[in-house]
Design a protein around this motif. Structure first.
Motif, PDB file in Angstrom:
ATOM      1  N   TYR A 169       5.375   5.247  -5.338  1.00 43.99           N
ATOM      2  CA  TYR A 169       6.107   4.539  -6.386  1.00 43.99           C
ATOM      3  C   TYR A 169       7.093   5.427  -7.145  1.00 43.99           C
ATOM      4  O   TYR A 169       8.096   4.950  -7.675  1.00 43.99           O
ATOM      5  N   ALA A 170       6.822   6.726  -7.231  1.00 47.53           N
ATOM      6  CA  ALA A 170       7.700   7.624  -8.001  1.00 47.53           C
ATOM      7  C   ALA A 170       8.925   8.064  -7.211  1.00 47.53           C
ATOM      8  O   ALA A 170       9.824   8.691  -7.764  1.00 47.53           O
ATOM      9  N   GLU A 171       8.979   7.711  -5.927  1.00 46.25           N
ATOM     10  CA  GLU A 171      10.100   8.112  -5.084  1.00 46.25           C
ATOM     11  C   GLU A 171      11.211   7.061  -5.128  1.00 46.25           C
ATOM     12  O   GLU A 171      11.002   5.921  -5.538  1.00 46.25           O
ATOM     13  N   GLU A 172      12.388   7.463  -4.667  1.00 46.47           N
ATOM     14  CA  GLU A 172      13.500   6.530  -4.559  1.00 46.47           C
ATOM     15  C   GLU A 172      13.508   5.911  -3.172  1.00 46.47           C
ATOM     16  O   GLU A 172      13.459   6.618  -2.161  1.00 46.47           O
ATOM     17  N   PHE A 173      13.533   4.604  -3.106  1.00 48.63           N
ATOM     18  CA  PHE A 173      13.637   3.890  -1.837  1.00 48.63           C
ATOM     19  C   PHE A 173      14.262   2.538  -2.101  1.00 48.63           C
ATOM     20  O   PHE A 173      14.308   2.067  -3.247  1.00 48.63           O
ATOM     21  N   GLY A 174      14.736   1.912  -1.050  1.00 49.90           N
ATOM     22  CA  GLY A 174      15.400   0.623  -1.183  1.00 49.90           C
ATOM     23  C   GLY A 174      14.782  -0.433  -0.291  1.00 49.90           C
ATOM     24  O   GLY A 174      13.827  -0.171   0.454  1.00 49.90           O
ATOM     25  N   ILE A 175      15.346  -1.623  -0.330  1.00 50.19           N
ATOM     26  CA  ILE A 175      14.831  -2.743   0.467  1.00 50.19           C
ATOM     27  C   ILE A 175      14.877  -2.419   1.947  1.00 50.19           C
ATOM     28  O   ILE A 175      13.955  -2.761   2.697  1.00 50.19           O
ATOM     29  N   ASP A 176      15.924  -1.747   2.403  1.00 47.41           N
ATOM     30  CA  ASP A 176      16.039  -1.422   3.826  1.00 47.41           C
ATOM     31  C   ASP A 176      14.896  -0.522   4.284  1.00 47.41           C
ATOM     32  O   ASP A 176      14.376  -0.674   5.398  1.00 47.41           O
TER      33      ASP A 176
ATOM     34  N   ALA B  43       0.838  -1.203   0.000  1.00 46.91           N
ATOM     35  CA  ALA B  43       0.000   0.000   0.000  1.00 46.91           C
ATOM     36  C   ALA B  43       0.871   1.251   0.000  1.00 46.91           C
ATOM     37  O   ALA B  43       0.578   2.233  -0.701  1.00 46.91           O
ATOM     38  N   TRP B  44       1.935   1.236   0.769  1.00 46.02           N
ATOM     39  CA  TRP B  44       2.855   2.379   0.803  1.00 46.02           C
ATOM     40  C   TRP B  44       3.538   2.559  -0.549  1.00 46.02           C
ATOM     41  O   TRP B  44       3.654   3.679  -1.052  1.00 46.02           O
ATOM     42  N   MET B  45       3.944   1.460  -1.162  1.00 41.77           N
ATOM     43  CA  MET B  45       4.610   1.533  -2.462  1.00 41.77           C
ATOM     44  C   MET B  45       3.690   2.079  -3.544  1.00 41.77           C
ATOM     45  O   MET B  45       4.139   2.797  -4.447  1.00 41.77           O
ATOM     46  N   ARG B  46       2.409   1.748  -3.501  1.00 41.25           N
ATOM     47  CA  ARG B  46       1.487   2.245  -4.520  1.00 41.25           C
ATOM     48  C   ARG B  46       1.282   3.754  -4.418  1.00 41.25           C
ATOM     49  O   ARG B  46       0.930   4.400  -5.396  1.00 41.25           O
ATOM     50  N   THR B  47       1.524   4.314  -3.233  1.00 38.48           N
ATOM     51  CA  THR B  47       1.422   5.762  -3.056  1.00 38.48           C
ATOM     52  C   THR B  47       2.739   6.464  -3.372  1.00 38.48           C
ATOM     53  O   THR B  47       2.747   7.570  -3.904  1.00 38.48           O
TER      54      THR B  47
END
Length: 306
Positions: free
Chosen positions: A200-207, A194-198
């Motif tokens: 998705y355009a940002e940069e983030f990693g597995i951590d 749910a967080w990723m769908r909001t």
């Protein structure tokens, strides 16, 4: 009249178009008089049931085909490609979906015996099983409430509970149970999705995702891939490209605008990823979809909103 014939009649009468919300909370009806092009969309956490026709759903490298003798469930929101593969004006594709309510499932679990081998595990978030008469009849009675709208407020919650019970005690019950367990691996993965769908355009990693889930990075990766049948970064790519396609077709963005809007810094990387997922470059795909029919553009937008 058999239960399946009654359902065909009900959906045939109440499905006003390709996608029809109904007065029964969480119940959606579908109708198509022809085969469809594969559409990339998000399948929500629902029961999907076909009463006439056939559909093919692809999740990553896995393909699922189901018809009026099977049902499909999704326990998390998943980016899929789906297409009606059997339908005609004489025998249209007729189907329905019923949303899953975690709170209702949790209450029901208190009354459903759970064997020692039936706990919530790392099951794939999408699965198909054979449709049995008990489940079919309970679904028929829920849809039949559309003919007696005054009964919906009282009877729909009761019939929905029965549908959930049939699913919980059926072959895919272990998957459904995980939705209702507050701190299961599935609910943690669903929170991350749910967080990723909001974002998705940002940069983030597995951590970053692991901290959100309250897991270690290796554990998050393993559980995410078991549920989604793809890695977290592949999931983000699917979400990005689906939104880019919507912008190209429905909003009229060009490839550079769409790629930048969904988080790509490199137009060439965006084009490569887009072609890998959809088979053709962005501009050509958008022109083809717009040229085929305005209905397809509408379907792309509707799939995003469903």
């Amino acid at each position: 009249m058999s239960a399946i014939d009654h359902l065909r009649d009900l959906i045939g009468r109440h499905a006003a178009g390709r996608r029809t919300p109904t007065a029964v909370p969480g119940l959606m009806l579908f109708r198509s008089e022809g085969r469809s092009v594969p559409l990339n969309c998000i399948y929500r956490s629902r029961l999907y049931l076909i009463v006439q026709g056939r559909k093919r759903v692809e999740l990553g490298t896995h393909a699922f085909t189901y018809d009026d003798s099977h049902y499909l469930i999704t326990t998390v929101d998943l980016p899929v490609s789906s297409a009606v593969i059997e339908a005609s004006p004489h025998q249209p594709y007729l189907a329905l979906s019923i949303d899953f309510d975690p709170a209702v499932l949790a209450d029901l679990l208190l009354s459903v015996p759970v064997g020692g081998d039936r706990g919530a595990g790392d099951e794939a978030g999408l699965a198909v099983a054979s449709l049995d008469e008990a489940l079919l009849d309970s679904v028929r009675r829920l849809v039949a409430l559309l003919d007696t709208p005054g009964d919906i407020a009282v009877l729909a919650p009761l019939v929905r509970q029965e549908i959930y019970y049939r699913l919980l005690t059926g072959p895919l019950g272990v998957r459904l149970r995980a939705i209702a367990v507050a701190d299961s691996h599935l609910t943690r993965i669903a929170r991350v999705m749910a967080w990723m769908r909001t974002h998705y355009a940002e940069e983030f990693g597995i951590d970053d995702l692991a901290r959100l889930a309250g897991m270690s990075a290796p554990s998050l990766f393993r559980h995410f891939k078991a549920v989604a049948l793809m890695s977290p970064m592949q999931y983000r790519t699917c979400i990005r490209l689906q939104e880019a396609r919507r912008r190209l077709v429905a909003d009229g963005d060009d490839a550079a605008e769409a790629g930048f809007a969904v988080g790509y810094d490199s137009p060439s990387q965006f084009s490569r990823d887009y072609r890998r997922m959809f088979g053709v470059p962005p501009a050509r795909d958008a022109a083809r979809l717009r040229g085929d029919s305005m209905l397809i553009a509408q379907e792309v937008e509707e799939e995003r909103l469903s």
